[in-house]
Design a protein around this motif. Sequence first.
Motif, short mmCIF file in Angstrom:
data_model
loop_
_atom_site.label_atom_id
_atom_site.label_comp_id
_atom_site.label_asym_id
_atom_site.label_seq_id
_atom_site.Cartn_x
_atom_site.Cartn_y
_atom_site.Cartn_z
N GLY A 197 62.54 48.88 57.08
CA GLY A 197 61.65 50.01 56.97
C GLY A 197 61.92 50.99 55.84
N VAL A 198 63.06 50.85 55.16
CA VAL A 198 63.45 51.91 54.22
C VAL A 198 63.75 51.39 52.81
CG1 VAL A 198 65.17 53.71 53.72
CG2 VAL A 198 64.34 53.39 56.07
N MET A 199 64.61 50.40 52.71
CA MET A 199 65.15 50.02 51.41
C MET A 199 64.16 49.23 50.55
SD MET A 199 69.03 48.93 52.55
CE MET A 199 69.42 48.25 50.95
N ASN A 200 64.24 49.48 49.25
CA ASN A 200 63.47 48.73 48.27
C ASN A 200 64.28 47.48 47.91
OD1 ASN A 200 61.74 47.88 46.18
ND2 ASN A 200 62.84 49.11 44.66
N ILE A 201 63.93 46.35 48.53
CA ILE A 201 64.66 45.10 48.32
C ILE A 201 63.66 43.96 48.22
CG2 ILE A 201 66.84 45.74 49.42
CD1 ILE A 201 65.74 44.49 52.01
N LEU B 117 67.38 41.85 42.09
CA LEU B 117 66.35 42.70 41.50
C LEU B 117 66.97 43.97 40.92
CD1 LEU B 117 63.12 42.84 41.42
CD2 LEU B 117 63.36 44.40 43.36
N PRO B 118 66.80 44.25 39.61
CA PRO B 118 67.50 45.38 38.99
C PRO B 118 67.19 46.74 39.63
CG PRO B 118 66.64 43.91 37.31
CD PRO B 118 66.06 43.45 38.61
N GLU B 119 65.94 46.92 40.07
CA GLU B 119 65.56 48.24 40.61
C GLU B 119 65.77 48.34 42.12
OE1 GLU B 119 61.64 45.90 39.89
OE2 GLU B 119 63.65 46.10 39.00
N ARG B 120 66.49 47.39 42.71
CA ARG B 120 66.68 47.38 44.16
C ARG B 120 67.53 48.56 44.65
NH1 ARG B 120 70.48 44.18 41.99
NH2 ARG B 120 72.59 44.01 42.88
N ASP B 121 67.40 48.85 45.93
CA ASP B 121 68.34 49.73 46.59
C ASP B 121 69.56 48.91 47.00
OD1 ASP B 121 66.65 51.92 46.33
OD2 ASP B 121 65.74 51.61 48.31
N TYR B 122 70.71 49.57 47.05
CA TYR B 122 71.97 48.90 47.37
C TYR B 122 72.46 49.34 48.74
CZ TYR B 122 72.62 47.46 42.45
OH TYR B 122 72.49 46.89 41.22
N PHE B 123 73.01 48.39 49.50
CA PHE B 123 73.67 48.72 50.76
C PHE B 123 75.12 48.28 50.68
CE2 PHE B 123 75.34 47.42 54.87
CZ PHE B 123 75.21 48.61 55.57
N LEU B 124 76.03 49.19 51.00
CA LEU B 124 77.46 48.88 51.00
C LEU B 124 78.00 49.07 52.42
CD1 LEU B 124 76.76 49.89 47.98
CD2 LEU B 124 79.24 50.11 47.76
N LEU B 125 78.63 48.03 52.94
CA LEU B 125 79.19 48.05 54.28
C LEU B 125 80.63 48.49 54.24
CD1 LEU B 125 78.82 47.31 57.33
CD2 LEU B 125 79.65 45.02 56.73
N GLY B 126 80.90 49.70 54.75
CA GLY B 126 82.28 50.17 54.81
C GLY B 126 83.05 49.52 55.94
N LYS B 127 82.44 49.50 57.14
CA LYS B 127 83.10 48.89 58.31
C LYS B 127 82.92 47.38 58.24
CE LYS B 127 80.74 49.24 62.17
NZ LYS B 127 80.31 49.75 63.48
#
Length: 267
Positions: free
Chosen positions: A42-46, A53-63
């Motif tokens: 519902g949120v990220m541009n992927i 994709l160069p303009e994508r949003d990134y998700f980083l998993l800390g846990k």
Amino acid sequence: MKLESIAAQIRHTLCDVSSKTKTPHLGSCLSCTDILTALYFGVMNIEPKTPELPERDYFLLGKGHAASALYTVLAYRGYFPVEDLYQHGQTGSQFEEHPGIHAPPGVETASGSLGHALSLATGMALSSQLQNKTNRFFVLMGDGEINEGTVWEAAMFAAGKKLSNLVAIVDFNKLQGTGESCNIMHLEPLEDKWRAFGWHTIRLDGHDINALQSALSNTDNINKPICIVADTVKGKGVSFMENDNNWHYRIPTADEVLLAKEELGVS
């Protein structure tokens, strides 16, 4: 399909994969399922067919111990077949118990040693900001993870650089591997701490997908990094797993998977 139904299906798959592959950390995965569902559906541009994709949003998993949750959401989002999840934790598999350097498509960073994802994301967000790019960077951390001092160094840095393209989410399920989070470190009032560090801070129900979508989407015109303190329940969705810290490591039996499926209402 409603996102709540997708989240229920993801939870059942998490239980089934854990049972069949004997991989732990199911409780930690279930607590962040709604957060990941809101982000990826519902949120990220992927673009699953174009993961780089160069303009994508990134998700980083800390846990990083909740890798199975990330893998499963990526599978349901279309990055790879759901059947591939049953390679989790097996010898030679790219689906490692903590994401490694040979992780499947959609996984942006290796993780497992806690406390590094926010630092990585601040550097990435600053680079993007300096180049006037539109990428956004979302980081999911556990409440036990924020015991690490590197998290708060990154928090000060991000606020100082006004990284408005950076969103941190704390999966505040109140439990960590060795006990109750607030008895191990003095976390509360958690939202006030992030606010004092210079972040725009919102506290909400981490299982309310609509509220999560709203908070994670409405980030325009906020000239500072954003922190979402998401109150969650470890083991959420399966009554006999909820708030039971044994499920940090326990593996469900086949019968328990069937009970979970029934509770989740998955056909």
